[in-house]
Scaffold this active site. Sequence first.
Site, mmCIF file in Angstrom:
data_model
loop_
_atom_site.group_PDB
_atom_site.id
_atom_site.type_symbol
_atom_site.label_atom_id
_atom_site.label_comp_id
_atom_site.label_asym_id
_atom_site.label_seq_id
_atom_site.Cartn_x
_atom_site.Cartn_y
_atom_site.Cartn_z
ATOM 1 N N ASP A 113 0.843 -1.199 0.000
ATOM 2 C CA ASP A 113 0.000 0.000 0.000
ATOM 3 C C ASP A 113 0.876 1.246 0.000
ATOM 4 O OD1 ASP A 113 -2.021 -1.790 0.560
ATOM 5 O OD2 ASP A 113 -2.092 -1.293 2.698
HETATM 6 N N1 URA Z 1 -1.114 -5.831 4.166
HETATM 7 C C1 URA Z 1 -1.612 -4.578 4.089
HETATM 8 O O1 URA Z 1 -2.638 -4.282 4.679
HETATM 9 N N2 URA Z 1 -0.933 -3.673 3.365
HETATM 10 C C2 URA Z 1 0.208 -3.947 2.707
HETATM 11 O O2 URA Z 1 0.798 -3.068 2.061
HETATM 12 C C3 URA Z 1 0.696 -5.255 2.791
HETATM 13 C C4 URA Z 1 0.018 -6.185 3.537
#
Ligand code: URA
Length: 244
Positions: A113
């Site tokens: 993310d």
């Molecule tokens: N889980 C999440 O919520 N975000 C990420 O970037 C990776 C794993």
Amino acid sequence: MSKASLRRVDKLLSSMGYGTRRDIARLARTGRISLDQTELLDAAMRIPVSADLPNRMQVAGSPLDPLSGLVVLMDKPLGVTCSHKEAGSLVYEMLPPRWRRRNPVVSTIGRLDKQTTGLLLLTDDGSLLHRVISPRSQIRKTYRATLARPLDGTEIALFNSGTLKLRGDDKPLAPAKLEAISTTEVLITVTEGRYHQVRRMFAAVGNFIETLRREKLGDLCLPDNLAPGQWRLLSKEEIALVFR
Ligand code: URA
């Protein structure tokens, strides 16, 4: 690339983003391409492409970029997106601009993310990419998370149970390992890669992730000596650690 295949210089360099074949012909004509310290004036020439070529070939005064089959390890910074074309800062902007014109393209192996930092791999090797992200590979992904609220003591068993269903999902999550560093800091290891998985797991227990950083993929750890946004190429041995 183990065996040396013959490639035309103009085709090779344009596939690596150095310009059009006409641009490469001009570079060659003006003496800006050399192989083993000898100017390579004819861009139509075929040369053997072996793994040591980047050490033997110079283009415009610099060693040749890595050949196809590259794998990059990056410490993804906060606020940067794993996308080729969204608005805002993109992880691809951390790499040399020429690399964005490579064919095969360099892509992230899975995504983090925008608000997640840490270990991110990028490659132009499609089969490696699929092997890493395939659910069948069950590669362990370890994250360090800081939480808005203290753990309530139920999370380790629940996450490990294989019964937790995230909102909107049909299938429960595979067991995940949670290790408490303090009441608001954890290491969590998952083998799936569902959308926003770790954030949604903590939302499911009424908590909220404040910071999330991926530290490990399989047995490959994020090294201490990479600053956010920095990257380096991985060796074959390091890539193998992902599958251990
Ligand atoms: N889980 C999440 O919520 N975000 C990420 O970037 C990776 C794993």
